[in-house]
Write a protein that holds these residues in place. Structure first.
Motif, PDB file in Angstrom:
ATOM      1  N   ALA A   1       2.221   9.718  -9.012  1.00 11.62           N
ATOM      2  CA  ALA A   1       1.149   9.527 -10.596  1.00 11.62           C
ATOM      3  C   ALA A   1       2.380   9.382 -11.731  1.00 11.62           C
ATOM      4  O   ALA A   1       1.603   8.455 -12.353  1.00 11.62           O
ATOM      5  CB  ALA A   1       0.457  11.070 -10.203  1.00 11.62           C
TER       6      ALA A   1
ATOM      7  N   THR B   1       2.224   2.113  -3.765  1.00 12.56           N
ATOM      8  CA  THR B   1       1.423   2.340  -4.425  1.00 12.56           C
ATOM      9  C   THR B   1       0.750   3.637  -3.825  1.00 12.56           C
ATOM     10  O   THR B   1       0.059   3.708  -4.823  1.00 12.56           O
ATOM     11  CB  THR B   1       0.269   1.260  -4.984  1.00 12.56           C
ATOM     12  OG1 THR B   1      -0.023   0.544  -3.117  1.00 12.56           O
ATOM     13  CG2 THR B   1       0.243   0.016  -5.231  1.00 12.56           C
ATOM     14  N   GLY B   2       0.933   4.190  -3.171  1.00 10.22           N
ATOM     15  CA  GLY B   2       1.184   5.053  -3.251  1.00 10.22           C
ATOM     16  C   GLY B   2      -0.755   5.692  -1.656  1.00 10.22           C
ATOM     17  O   GLY B   2      -1.514   6.434  -2.039  1.00 10.22           O
ATOM     18  N   LEU B   3      -0.923   4.225  -1.534  1.00 14.24           N
ATOM     19  CA  LEU B   3      -2.617   4.366  -0.980  1.00 14.24           C
ATOM     20  C   LEU B   3      -2.352   5.051   0.231  1.00 14.24           C
ATOM     21  O   LEU B   3      -3.529   5.055   0.571  1.00 14.24           O
ATOM     22  CB  LEU B   3      -2.973   2.522  -1.489  1.00 14.24           C
ATOM     23  CG  LEU B   3      -3.298   2.475  -2.995  1.00 14.24           C
ATOM     24  CD1 LEU B   3      -3.238   0.911  -2.505  1.00 14.24           C
ATOM     25  CD2 LEU B   3      -4.510   3.263  -3.498  1.00 14.24           C
ATOM     26  N   ALA B   4      -1.418   4.344   0.982  1.00 14.51           N
ATOM     27  CA  ALA B   4      -0.807   5.114   2.163  1.00 14.51           C
ATOM     28  C   ALA B   4      -0.113   5.664   2.405  1.00 14.51           C
ATOM     29  O   ALA B   4       1.137   5.378   1.438  1.00 14.51           O
ATOM     30  CB  ALA B   4      -0.888   3.484   3.120  1.00 14.51           C
ATOM     31  N   ARG B   5       0.941   6.714   3.559  1.00 14.22           N
ATOM     32  CA  ARG B   5       1.702   6.986   3.359  1.00 14.22           C
ATOM     33  C   ARG B   5       2.675   6.700   4.637  1.00 14.22           C
ATOM     34  O   ARG B   5       1.466   6.016   6.338  1.00 14.22           O
ATOM     35  CB  ARG B   5       1.949   8.890   3.901  1.00 14.22           C
ATOM     36  CG  ARG B   5       0.739   9.006   3.112  1.00 14.22           C
ATOM     37  CD  ARG B   5       0.522  10.663   3.194  1.00 14.22           C
ATOM     38  NE  ARG B   5      -0.631  11.872   2.408  1.00 14.22           N
ATOM     39  CZ  ARG B   5       0.407  12.340   1.830  1.00 14.22           C
ATOM     40  NH1 ARG B   5       1.923  12.729   1.488  1.00 14.22           N
ATOM     41  NH2 ARG B   5      -0.295  12.833   0.165  1.00 14.22           N
TER      42      ARG B   5
ATOM     43  N   ARG C   1      -5.542  14.370 -13.421  1.00 11.71           N
ATOM     44  CA  ARG C   1      -4.958  13.344 -14.662  1.00 11.71           C
ATOM     45  C   ARG C   1      -5.667  11.844 -14.644  1.00 11.71           C
ATOM     46  O   ARG C   1      -6.072  12.053 -13.737  1.00 11.71           O
ATOM     47  CB  ARG C   1      -3.369  12.624 -14.172  1.00 11.71           C
ATOM     48  CG  ARG C   1      -2.517  12.306 -15.007  1.00 11.71           C
ATOM     49  CD  ARG C   1      -1.479  12.338 -14.583  1.00 11.71           C
ATOM     50  NE  ARG C   1      -0.577  11.350 -15.378  1.00 11.71           N
ATOM     51  CZ  ARG C   1       0.544  11.071 -15.269  1.00 11.71           C
ATOM     52  NH1 ARG C   1       1.012  11.772 -13.511  1.00 11.71           N
ATOM     53  NH2 ARG C   1       1.748  10.289 -15.759  1.00 11.71           N
TER      54      ARG C   1
ATOM     55  N   GLU D   1      -6.180   7.689   3.472  1.00 11.41           N
ATOM     56  CA  GLU D   1      -5.608   6.222   2.828  1.00 11.41           C
ATOM     57  C   GLU D   1      -6.474   4.719   2.560  1.00 11.41           C
ATOM     58  O   GLU D   1      -7.585   5.018   3.355  1.00 11.41           O
ATOM     59  CB  GLU D   1      -4.311   5.515   4.358  1.00 11.41           C
ATOM     60  CG  GLU D   1      -3.574   7.163   4.561  1.00 11.41           C
ATOM     61  CD  GLU D   1      -2.040   6.083   5.359  1.00 11.41           C
ATOM     62  OE1 GLU D   1      -2.697   4.883   5.810  1.00 11.41           O
ATOM     63  OE2 GLU D   1      -1.168   6.822   5.658  1.00 11.41           O
ATOM     64  N   LEU D   2      -6.609   4.162   1.940  1.00 10.74           N
ATOM     65  CA  LEU D   2      -7.045   3.682   1.306  1.00 10.74           C
ATOM     66  C   LEU D   2      -6.525   1.880   1.627  1.00 10.74           C
ATOM     67  O   LEU D   2      -5.216   1.817   1.410  1.00 10.74           O
ATOM     68  CB  LEU D   2      -7.323   4.064  -0.388  1.00 10.74           C
ATOM     69  CG  LEU D   2      -7.974   4.608  -0.197  1.00 10.74           C
ATOM     70  CD1 LEU D   2      -8.105   4.954  -1.802  1.00 10.74           C
ATOM     71  CD2 LEU D   2      -9.365   4.969  -0.542  1.00 10.74           C
TER      72      LEU D   2
ATOM     73  N   ARG E   1      -6.841  12.085  -7.217  1.00 12.78           N
ATOM     74  CA  ARG E   1      -7.889  11.367  -6.603  1.00 12.78           C
ATOM     75  C   ARG E   1      -8.889  12.506  -6.848  1.00 12.78           C
ATOM     76  O   ARG E   1      -9.973  12.975  -6.746  1.00 12.78           O
ATOM     77  CB  ARG E   1      -6.995  11.887  -5.141  1.00 12.78           C
ATOM     78  CG  ARG E   1      -6.833  10.412  -5.042  1.00 12.78           C
ATOM     79  CD  ARG E   1      -6.447   9.710  -3.182  1.00 12.78           C
ATOM     80  NE  ARG E   1      -5.863   9.002  -3.270  1.00 12.78           N
ATOM     81  CZ  ARG E   1      -5.479   8.052  -1.848  1.00 12.78           C
ATOM     82  NH1 ARG E   1      -6.838   8.534  -0.764  1.00 12.78           N
ATOM     83  NH2 ARG E   1      -5.064   7.242  -1.501  1.00 12.78           N
TER      84      ARG E   1
ATOM     85  N   ARG F   1       0.930  -1.614   0.149  1.00 14.22           N
ATOM     86  CA  ARG F   1      -0.092  -0.174   0.246  1.00 14.22           C
ATOM     87  C   ARG F   1       0.971   1.569   0.025  1.00 14.22           C
ATOM     88  O   ARG F   1       0.753   2.461  -0.415  1.00 14.22           O
ATOM     89  CB  ARG F   1      -0.942  -0.085   1.070  1.00 14.22           C
ATOM     90  CG  ARG F   1      -2.216  -1.836   0.783  1.00 14.22           C
ATOM     91  CD  ARG F   1      -3.190  -1.158   2.004  1.00 14.22           C
ATOM     92  NE  ARG F   1      -3.377   0.302   2.573  1.00 14.22           N
ATOM     93  CZ  ARG F   1      -3.291   0.805   3.515  1.00 14.22           C
ATOM     94  NH1 ARG F   1      -3.136   0.035   4.727  1.00 14.22           N
ATOM     95  NH2 ARG F   1      -4.178   1.952   3.897  1.00 14.22           N
TER      96      ARG F   1
ATOM     97  N   THR G   1      -4.563   3.264  -8.843  1.00 15.22           N
ATOM     98  CA  THR G   1      -2.980   2.634  -8.635  1.00 15.22           C
ATOM     99  C   THR G   1      -2.804   2.359  -9.801  1.00 15.22           C
ATOM    100  O   THR G   1      -1.810   2.140 -10.600  1.00 15.22           O
ATOM    101  CB  THR G   1      -2.868   1.173  -8.294  1.00 15.22           C
ATOM    102  OG1 THR G   1      -3.991   0.686  -8.483  1.00 15.22           O
ATOM    103  CG2 THR G   1      -3.067   1.045  -6.421  1.00 15.22           C
TER     104      THR G   1
END
Lengths: 308, 255
Positions: free
Chosen positions: A75, A53-57, B2, B254-255, B112, A50, B107
């Motif tokens: 991105a 993939t940038g889903l979490a920091r 984007r 956060e996802l 977003r 995660r 992803t």
């Protein structure tokens, strides 16, 4: 590929309240490798993915993917990444082909390229000609479509989270063959707790447990670090032989079952040299002397067992 | 932003190919078509009730006109359709996050901000097109039934309601980002709407805030000139703020 390392984590810590999911993790995945990310359930594998993939920091530390800082530069990195989560979710109202074309549009692929690539990938995934909407797919079909969508942009880095866990043996073999086929064309980073899969396809692995990287090395190097296993079958006083062998400086562990003694040796050459003398000293004969290379599973169990 | 365009295209296709094409358009078209007919027959139904059933009372009703048909349309828009929107839009972002489809999209090179705004844009487009078609249907049936159907008394209340609906779309996008469950987000939206109706009891709020748009369509139909400049300006501002907040909160989530 622009960077020598496809993935670089430096002192990455991730906390969820009081829970430390990742604890100062350092990880470097060289470009072009097939890299296995191993660990028991709850080790922090999915959390790491995660972050990639940038889903979490991260709570602290830095994450770089294909030379881009993530999540700020996610991105740019994601344009060159293919990703398959452990349980891929799709729009049930689309067909497999429609989903791949949708993914192609997100990557701004030209329509002709998109259609050609979708056809090739659907064929490879065994979904060519399937007109059913994704809502009617089996779990295995969804997993195969998930792999196909991760390849739509011909990624430089493919991140797969437990890609074989939902598949039957044939599906598993096909996925592993596909991963092997990508060797030299892309970096593959895949998490798994199925060690036989990692052993079969990976150049290099990292073992994660409770948020810490216990080891990172080439598979062969990890095996040699673990030391060799020697199996002896003795004619005569096996108990006396076991006692002497257990006291030898190259012996890590010795376990006996009847006339059979299994020895974990830190120095295989020394064991090969000294065992005949030990047998002669104990007045025993040698029926069988066999060296057995440890499996990745044994290395894993030893490392994770030590850590706990 | 984007990925905005392809994701918007996906959203519009999703509207056309799932339950979403049936819910809002069905409600709007049903009331658009039935409103003028109901306005026409309601006085006759009431007259047909015997005086005995009404305890000896005699009902004197004026002949229905196009104004009654339009009143049905405005009442349904401001009440039933508004509530349908609040319920329907609760899952705008929350349902994709919950099902895991958002992770598959985010992803890829899709920002977003684009994800949130494409959803809001698709919903706004659905509401606008549905409402305009509904208004056209009401106009046509009213003309057929009453022989007269002036455009302006229908267009003005509908346009004002559309401005309010744009705010509803923006607010529901925000609640859907804030609350992880679609029903919870819808509940929060209903709560905000209830607060606005209470606010509409205060004269200053009616003149200066979006609460003024709640009663404005009915007032316009009645031939009044309610204050619109401030309510429209603050509605637009509130919609922009709600969308900006939604994108900001979602970008940090956060996802």
């Amino acid at each position: 590929m622009a960077s020598e390392s496809a993935i670089e984590l430096r002192s990455v810590t991730k906390r969820f309240g009081d829970v430390v999911a990742l604890d100062a993790v350092d990880l470097e995945v060289p470009a072009g490798r097939i890299f296995g990310f191993l660990g028991p359930n709850g080790a922090g594998k999915t959390t790491t993915i995660r972050l990639l993939t940038g889903l979490a920091r991260p709570t602290s530390g830095t994450v770089q993917v294909l030379g881009c800082e993530v999540p700020d530069g996610a991105a740019d990195a994601l344009a060159r990444v293919g990703y398959l989560p452990d349980v891929p979710a799709f729009y049930d109202w689309m067909t497999g082909e429609e989903y791949l074309l949708f993914v192609a549009s997100l990557f701004a692929l030209p329509e002709r390229t998109a259609r050609e690539r979708a056809a090739v990938l659907l064929e490879a995934a065994g979904l060519a000609g399937v007109r059913t909407r994704i809502g009617g797919y089996s779990r295995g079909m969804k997993q195969r479509l998930g792999i196909a969508q991760a390849l739509m942009n011909a990624p430089d880095l493919l991140i797969l989270d437990e890609p074989t866990s939902a598949l039957d043996p044939i599906g598993r073999k096909e996925v592993l063959d596909m991963i092997v086929a990508l060797k030299g064309k892309a970096t593959v980073f895949f998490s798994t707790h199925i060690l036989a899969d990692a052993e079969r396809v990976c150049d290099e692995v990292a073992i994660l447990d409770r948020g810490r990287v216990l080891a990172q090395a080439a598979v062969d190097e990890l095996r040699s670090r673990a030391g060799a296993k020697v199996a002896l079958e003795v004619a005569g006083d096996a108990e006396a032989v076991e006692r002497v062998v257990a006291a030898a400086p190259w012996c890590r562990t010795a376990t006996r079952s009847g006339a059979r003694i299994e020895v974990q040796a830190s120095d295989l050459a020394a064991a090969q040299r000294e065992v005949p003398a030990i047998l002669a000293g104990a007045g025993a004969g040698l029926v069988r002397f066999e060296t057995v290379e440890p499996t990745l599973e044994e290395v894993f169990v030893e490392l994770v067992g030590k850590a706990s | 932003m984007r990925g905005f365009r392809p994701f918007l295209v996906k959203e519009l296709r999703e509207v056309a190919r799932t339950w979403r094409i049936w819910v809002l358009p069905s409600i709007v078209l049903f009331f658009a078509l039935s409103g003028p007919l109901l306005a026409k027959v309601m006085p006759e139904i009431l007259r047909s009730m015997s005086s005995e059933q009404l305890g000896g009372a005699v009902i004197q009703l004026p002949e229905p006109t196009w104004r009654d048909a339009y009143a049905q349309w405005v009442k349904n828009l401001t009440q039933i359709v508004t509530f349908a929107l609040l319920i329907m839009l609760g899952g705008t972002v929350a349902s994709e996050v919950r099902s895991g489809t958002a992770v598959m999209v985010l992803t890829k090179p899709v920002s977003r901000t684009a994800f949130v705004l494409a959803k809001a844009a698709a919903n706004a487009l659905l509401v606008a097109v549905t409402t305009l078609i509904g208004a056209a249907c009401t106009w046509g049936v009213t003309l057929a039934v009453f022989g007269e159907a002036p455009l302006r008394p229908l267009a003005e209340p509908t346009a004002v309601w559309l401005a309010f609906a744009a705010l509803v779309v923006a607010l529901m996008t925000l609640t859907s980002v804030l609350v992880p469950s679609p029903s919870g987000a819808a509940g929060l939206g209903v709560g905000i709407y209830a607060a606005m109706t209470i606010l509409a009891l205060w004269g200053w709020a009616v003149e200066h805030t979006p609460a003024g748009l709640l009663g404005a369509p009915g007032a316009l139909l009645a031939g009044e000139r309610p204050p619109l400049a401030w309510p429209l300006a603050t509605t637009a501002a509130a919609a922009v703020v709600a969308l900006a907040a939604a994108t900001l909160v979602f970008s940090r989530r956060e996802l």
